[in-house]
Design an enzyme around this catalytic site. Structure first.
Site, PDB file in Angstrom:
ATOM      1  N   ILE A  20       0.849  -1.188   0.000  1.00 23.68           N
ATOM      2  CA  ILE A  20       0.000   0.000   0.000  1.00 23.68           C
ATOM      3  C   ILE A  20       0.890   1.246   0.000  1.00 23.68           C
ATOM      4  CG2 ILE A  20      -1.658   1.319   1.380  1.00 23.68           C
ATOM      5  CD1 ILE A  20      -2.826  -1.410   2.321  1.00 23.68           C
ATOM      6  N   ASP A  64      14.771   0.284  10.644  1.00 22.91           N
ATOM      7  CA  ASP A  64      13.964  -0.699  11.362  1.00 22.91           C
ATOM      8  C   ASP A  64      13.297   0.054  12.510  1.00 22.91           C
ATOM      9  OD1 ASP A  64      12.990  -2.607  13.142  1.00 22.91           O
ATOM     10  OD2 ASP A  64      14.489  -4.078  12.540  1.00 22.91           O
ATOM     11  N   TYR A 155      -7.567 -12.700  12.493  1.00 20.11           N
ATOM     12  CA  TYR A 155      -6.898 -11.394  12.625  1.00 20.11           C
ATOM     13  C   TYR A 155      -6.286 -11.256  14.027  1.00 20.11           C
ATOM     14  CZ  TYR A 155      -5.829  -6.751  10.868  1.00 20.11           C
ATOM     15  OH  TYR A 155      -5.168  -5.633  10.423  1.00 20.11           O
ATOM     16  N   LYS A 162      -4.598  -2.948  16.057  1.00 18.79           N
ATOM     17  CA  LYS A 162      -5.220  -1.886  15.250  1.00 18.79           C
ATOM     18  C   LYS A 162      -6.144  -1.007  16.104  1.00 18.79           C
ATOM     19  CE  LYS A 162      -3.385  -2.717  11.157  1.00 18.79           C
ATOM     20  NZ  LYS A 162      -2.196  -1.932  10.756  1.00 18.79           N
ATOM     21  N   ILE A 191      -6.686  -6.285   0.980  1.00 15.51           N
ATOM     22  CA  ILE A 191      -5.964  -6.211  -0.302  1.00 15.51           C
ATOM     23  C   ILE A 191      -4.859  -7.263  -0.254  1.00 15.51           C
ATOM     24  CG2 ILE A 191      -4.555  -4.755  -1.820  1.00 15.51           C
ATOM     25  CD1 ILE A 191      -5.806  -2.288  -0.499  1.00 15.51           C
ATOM     26  N   THR A 193      -1.635  -8.324  -0.261  1.00 15.69           N
ATOM     27  CA  THR A 193      -0.245  -7.848  -0.154  1.00 15.69           C
ATOM     28  C   THR A 193       0.531  -8.891   0.646  1.00 15.69           C
ATOM     29  OG1 THR A 193      -0.674  -6.739   1.927  1.00 15.69           O
ATOM     30  CG2 THR A 193      -0.977  -5.409  -0.070  1.00 15.69           C
TER      31      THR A 193
END
Ligand code: NDP
Length: 255
Positions: A20, A64, A155, A162, A191, A193
């Site tokens: 993204i 990092d 998740y 999140k 998406i 990825t």
């Protein structure tokens, strides 16, 4: 396309061409921004540098985000190169694989710590390092997912991270608001990825999302990048502390 000429954008989280962050970097470059792109380590150097080479006036550097020393060194270098920066994009998340795949109740102390350090604390650390360089105000943004609010199979600890990330956006918005630095999150639909492939049964998630979303489809990286350019620009000058959904409307559905 908005004109962001004269703005310097620092983007973290370009792993490959599906990232993204790469779509955001491309759209910011098209809008005229000068770009600096952070990649995690030398393992990603070749890939990151070859992608960045395609973007006009972009410079890439290793950072990092688990290392305070690397963040300090990176922003000292950014200061000497650009003096002032305007936009910071945080598009980074990580949780150890077992924490994603195991039953949630088995989440380990260390897995929880790593997920929150890389996916949440790094936003605070980068914002603190960036703020003194945002002398003319700025826009900071991060990427989140609806798993912060509702439970999605697989998740797990990333959903908790999140939720913490979205709360962090609100607290940072207050902490930095009087310096005219805005802090927002974009909540993207699923998406395909590298990071998303770590989540079990992504295919089912993508199918279910496309079926239920009002637009009847999934979203693409470029659509997330469109919202990012809006948040980077003065069109969003009154917006801070918010979560903007780019998910084909999925989050409004009850049934
Ligand atoms: P990517 O795998 O392309 O990007 C994740 C990035 O995080 C990679 O560049 C990764 O580098 C970087 N990263 C991880 N650990 C570190 C670290 N210690 N220091 C610096 N960088 C690190 O996947 P996405 O583009 O999908 O993910 C970007 C963001 O978007 C994440 O926050 C993700 O949760 C969020 N998001 C993604 C969705 C999706 O469905 N794809 C949906 C909603 C939100 P490396 O490869 O070296 O680990």
């Amino acid at each position: 396309m908005l004109n962001l000429e004269g703005r310097v954008a620092v983007v973290f989280g370009v792993a490959n061409k599906r990232s993204i962050a790469y779509a955001i970097a491309q759209k910011l470059a098209e809008s005229g921004c000068t770009l600096a792109v952070g990649y995690q380590n030398d393992r990603l150097k070749a890939e990151s540098e070859s992608l960045i080479a395609g973007l006009p006036s972009a410079w890439s550097f290793p950072c990092d985000v688990t290392s305070d020393a690397e963040i300090e060194r990176s922003f000292a270098e950014l200061k000497s190169r650009y003096g002032t920066i305007h936009i910071l994009v945080h598009s980074i998340a990580f949780a150890p694989a077992p924490e994603i795949h195991n039953d949630f109740v088995e989440t380990s102390r260390e897995g929880f710590r790593i997920a929150h350090d890389i996916s949440v604390y790094s936003l605070i650390a980068l914002a603190r390092a960036a703020a003194p360089l945002m002398t003319g105000g700025g826009s900071i943004m991060t990427m989140t997912y609806y798993g912060s609010e509702k439970v999605f199979p697989n998740y797990n600890v990333m959903g908790v991270a999140k939720a913490a990330l979205e709360a962090t956006v609100r607290y940072l918005a207050v902490s930095l608001g009087r310096r005219n630095i805005r802090v927002n999150a974009i909540s993207a639909g699923p998406i395909k990825t590298l990071a998303a492939r770590g989540i079990g049964d992504l295919g089912a998630m993508l199918r279910g999302h496309a079926e239920r979303a009002p637009l009847g489809r999934n979203v693409e990286q470029a659509e997330v990048a469109g919202a990012a350019v809006y948040l980077a620009s003065d069109l969003s000058s009154g917006v801070t502390g918010e979560v903007t959904y780019v998910d084909a409307g999925y989050n409004v559905m009850g049934f």
